[in-house]
Design an enzyme around this catalytic site. Structure first.
Site, PDB file in Angstrom:
ATOM      1  N   ARG A  54       0.850  -1.179   0.000  1.00 53.94           N
ATOM      2  CA  ARG A  54       0.000   0.000   0.000  1.00 53.94           C
ATOM      3  C   ARG A  54       0.888   1.232   0.000  1.00 53.94           C
ATOM      4  O   ARG A  54       2.106   1.149   0.154  1.00 53.94           O
ATOM      5  CB  ARG A  54      -1.009   0.007   1.152  1.00 53.94           C
ATOM      6  CG  ARG A  54      -0.700  -0.783   2.387  1.00 53.94           C
ATOM      7  CD  ARG A  54       0.319  -0.178   3.301  1.00 53.94           C
ATOM      8  NE  ARG A  54       0.066   1.224   3.532  1.00 53.94           N
ATOM      9  CZ  ARG A  54       0.987   2.123   3.742  1.00 53.94           C
ATOM     10  NH1 ARG A  54       2.264   1.749   3.756  1.00 53.94           N
ATOM     11  NH2 ARG A  54       0.698   3.361   3.952  1.00 53.94           N
ATOM     12  N   GLY A  55       0.248   2.380  -0.240  1.00 54.40           N
ATOM     13  CA  GLY A  55       0.997   3.599  -0.492  1.00 54.40           C
ATOM     14  C   GLY A  55       1.114   3.785  -1.990  1.00 54.40           C
ATOM     15  O   GLY A  55       1.489   2.855  -2.723  1.00 54.40           O
ATOM     16  N   ALA A  56       0.764   4.986  -2.474  1.00 51.41           N
ATOM     17  CA  ALA A  56       0.685   5.211  -3.918  1.00 51.41           C
ATOM     18  C   ALA A  56       1.960   4.812  -4.672  1.00 51.41           C
ATOM     19  O   ALA A  56       1.884   4.084  -5.672  1.00 51.41           O
ATOM     20  CB  ALA A  56       0.321   6.674  -4.195  1.00 51.41           C
ATOM     21  N   ARG A  99      -7.215  -0.576  -7.717  1.00 50.72           N
ATOM     22  CA  ARG A  99      -7.642   0.465  -6.770  1.00 50.72           C
ATOM     23  C   ARG A  99      -7.772   1.771  -7.549  1.00 50.72           C
ATOM     24  O   ARG A  99      -6.917   2.073  -8.379  1.00 50.72           O
ATOM     25  CB  ARG A  99      -6.638   0.626  -5.609  1.00 50.72           C
ATOM     26  CG  ARG A  99      -6.556  -0.607  -4.712  1.00 50.72           C
ATOM     27  CD  ARG A  99      -5.750  -0.325  -3.448  1.00 50.72           C
ATOM     28  NE  ARG A  99      -6.458   0.573  -2.554  1.00 50.72           N
ATOM     29  CZ  ARG A  99      -5.918   1.131  -1.459  1.00 50.72           C
ATOM     30  NH1 ARG A  99      -4.647   0.890  -1.162  1.00 50.72           N
ATOM     31  NH2 ARG A  99      -6.624   1.924  -0.699  1.00 50.72           N
ATOM     32  N   GLN A 205      -2.899   2.151   9.969  1.00 46.40           N
ATOM     33  CA  GLN A 205      -1.602   2.220   9.292  1.00 46.40           C
ATOM     34  C   GLN A 205      -0.600   3.074  10.056  1.00 46.40           C
ATOM     35  O   GLN A 205       0.609   2.889   9.925  1.00 46.40           O
ATOM     36  CB  GLN A 205      -1.768   2.773   7.871  1.00 46.40           C
ATOM     37  CG  GLN A 205      -2.541   1.860   6.934  1.00 46.40           C
ATOM     38  CD  GLN A 205      -4.015   2.232   6.838  1.00 46.40           C
ATOM     39  OE1 GLN A 205      -4.593   2.726   7.812  1.00 46.40           O
ATOM     40  NE2 GLN A 205      -4.615   2.019   5.687  1.00 46.40           N
ATOM     41  N   ASP A 246      -2.134  10.255  -2.169  1.00 48.25           N
ATOM     42  CA  ASP A 246      -2.359   9.241  -3.192  1.00 48.25           C
ATOM     43  C   ASP A 246      -2.645   9.866  -4.548  1.00 48.25           C
ATOM     44  O   ASP A 246      -2.480   9.210  -5.568  1.00 48.25           O
ATOM     45  CB  ASP A 246      -3.508   8.332  -2.770  1.00 48.25           C
ATOM     46  CG  ASP A 246      -3.077   7.364  -1.695  1.00 48.25           C
ATOM     47  OD1 ASP A 246      -2.832   6.191  -2.018  1.00 48.25           O
ATOM     48  OD2 ASP A 246      -2.947   7.777  -0.530  1.00 48.25           O
ATOM     49  N   ASN A 256      -5.772  12.028   0.247  1.00 44.85           N
ATOM     50  CA  ASN A 256      -4.896  11.217   1.103  1.00 44.85           C
ATOM     51  C   ASN A 256      -5.777  10.394   2.025  1.00 44.85           C
ATOM     52  O   ASN A 256      -7.002  10.533   2.042  1.00 44.85           O
ATOM     53  CB  ASN A 256      -3.928  12.098   1.884  1.00 44.85           C
ATOM     54  CG  ASN A 256      -2.797  11.283   2.521  1.00 44.85           C
ATOM     55  OD1 ASN A 256      -2.199  10.419   1.864  1.00 44.85           O
ATOM     56  ND2 ASN A 256      -2.516  11.516   3.785  1.00 44.85           N
ATOM     57  N   LYS A 257      -5.151   9.526   2.804  1.00 43.87           N
ATOM     58  CA  LYS A 257      -5.881   8.607   3.669  1.00 43.87           C
ATOM     59  C   LYS A 257      -6.925   9.349   4.498  1.00 43.87           C
ATOM     60  O   LYS A 257      -6.700  10.440   4.996  1.00 43.87           O
ATOM     61  CB  LYS A 257      -4.900   7.876   4.579  1.00 43.87           C
ATOM     62  CG  LYS A 257      -5.524   6.837   5.493  1.00 43.87           C
ATOM     63  CD  LYS A 257      -6.311   5.780   4.749  1.00 43.87           C
ATOM     64  CE  LYS A 257      -5.489   5.035   3.744  1.00 43.87           C
ATOM     65  NZ  LYS A 257      -6.287   4.052   2.960  1.00 43.87           N
TER      66      LYS A 257
END
Length: 365
Positions: A54-56, A99, A205, A246, A256-257
């Site tokens: 995970r993470g762009a 995604r 996270q 992201d 973002n998250k």
């Protein structure tokens, strides 16, 4: 010169033979440090969707490595170049849809498609070209992370406290991270930096990943539940906020998250500088504003259950967006590998993206 090199986890690497990949399974952290092998298209898609990676930036790298690994498998099978190109078209479409919000995923797939279109030769040669492009994306991300860290470290003084949200460290990238990169750079130079890590519900996270990698590197970290950030700002405010992204719209709006927008509001209310750190590959000039960014909604059981027993009635409706949009007016600055960008962002972000693309096309000696 750096005084010391901090340990950062390796998030993805080729398996022996280069026809599959080994990832650090982030769903098991912090309790278990274990690699998982990915060899099929379904493996790579599942790893991206399940947040094993995970993470762009890391999502983009994983997609690139996955496509190249599949191409190498096909070449070993003895397929023709024409058949490999046909297979690639199907793989690329499917993995690009794994995604929707992280733009690096589509960006990386487009790069491999362009490399394949420009390549010639038999299936083995095409597979080699794809693997070289995947390696280039990974190496570029390492350099971009370092550049982001060096630019943003100029914003930090010895002894300062940083608050961050989710995980935008080495676990989210192919290098030392984005939002955590300046913390690593400052620590390497001998500066003492404290980090407050939002827990980042519902999948934690911040507490599971950010706190784990910072503690592993010997950096002081304090975990707080997301709804405790307001109390922290009111009583002992951090000096600065660093978050990742992201996808960044052309006007500087930031996806973002989920929970990033409330943190930005708190920072604005309390006069704390709020910076977004991301590579130029995360800037989407095709999205004029944040309203044009698609927002992924996750499985309701990530809220109902999290990692354990039922925490809400099974019949209860759940609102579970994975990301929120922070408007550009709440962002003090956006840091890319090209430097620190100040508002208004439209021209500076476009110039940074164009410069990065031009450098990428320049032959390397």
């Amino acid at each position: 010169m750096n005084d010391r090199q901090l340990p950062v986890p390796e998030t993805i690497r080729w398996a022996p033979g280069g026809r599959s990949a080994l990832i650090l399974d982030q769903t098991l952290l912090p309790g278990v440090h274990e690699e998982k092998e990915l060899s099929t298209l379904e493996d790579f898609i599942e790893a991206i969707r399940s947040l094993r990676v995970r993470g762009a930036p890391l999502i983009g790298i994983t997609a690139a490595v996955g496509l190249a690994a599949l191409a190498r498998q096909s070449a070993v099978e003895g397929v023709s170049a024409q058949e490999l190109r046909a297979r690639f078209a199907d793989w690329a479409e499917r993995i690009a849809n794994a995604r929707p919000t992280a733009v690096n995923l589509v960006w990386a797939v487009r790069r491999l498609r362009a490399r394949l279109d420009a390549a010639a030769g038999d299936a083995g040669e095409l597979a080699g070209a794809l693997a070289a492009e995947a390696d280039a994306i990974h190496e570029e991300d390492r350099r971009m992370c370092r550049g982001i860290g060096e630019h943003a470290a100029t914003l930090l003084r010895d002894g300062e406290a940083v608050i961050t949200h989710c995980n935008a460290g080495s676990l989210a990238t192919g290098g030392i991270g984005t939002a955590l990169a300046p913390v690593y750079v400052a620590a390497e130079a001998g500066r003492r930096i404290r980090v407050f890590a939002d827990e980042t519900r519902p999948l934690l996270q911040g507490s599971r990943l950010t706190a784990w990698e910072l503690a592993r590197a010997g950096i002081e970290v304090t975990v707080l539940a997301d709804n405790m950030a307001g109390s922290l700002f009111a009583t002992d405010p951090p000096d600065i906020a660093f978050v990742g992204s992201d996808r960044i719209a052309a006007n500087g709006d930031v996806a973002n998250k989920i929970g990033t927008y409330p943190l930005a509001v708190l920072a604005h209310r309390h006069g704390v500088p709020f910076y977004v750190l991301a590579p130029t590959s995360t800037v989407d000039l095709g999205s004029p504003t944040g309203g044009d960014i698609p927002i992924e909604h996750r499985d309701p059981d990530e809220v109902r259950r999290g990692f354990g027993p039922l925490l809400a009635p099974a019949a209860a409706d759940v609102y579970s967006p994975a990301f929120d949009i922070t408007p550009a007016e709440l962002v003090t600055g956006i840091v890319t590998e090209r430097g620190i960008h100040r508002p208004p962002y439209t021209e500076s972000l476009a110039a940074a993206v164009c410069a990065a693309e031009a450098e990428r096309r320049r032959p390397r000696i």
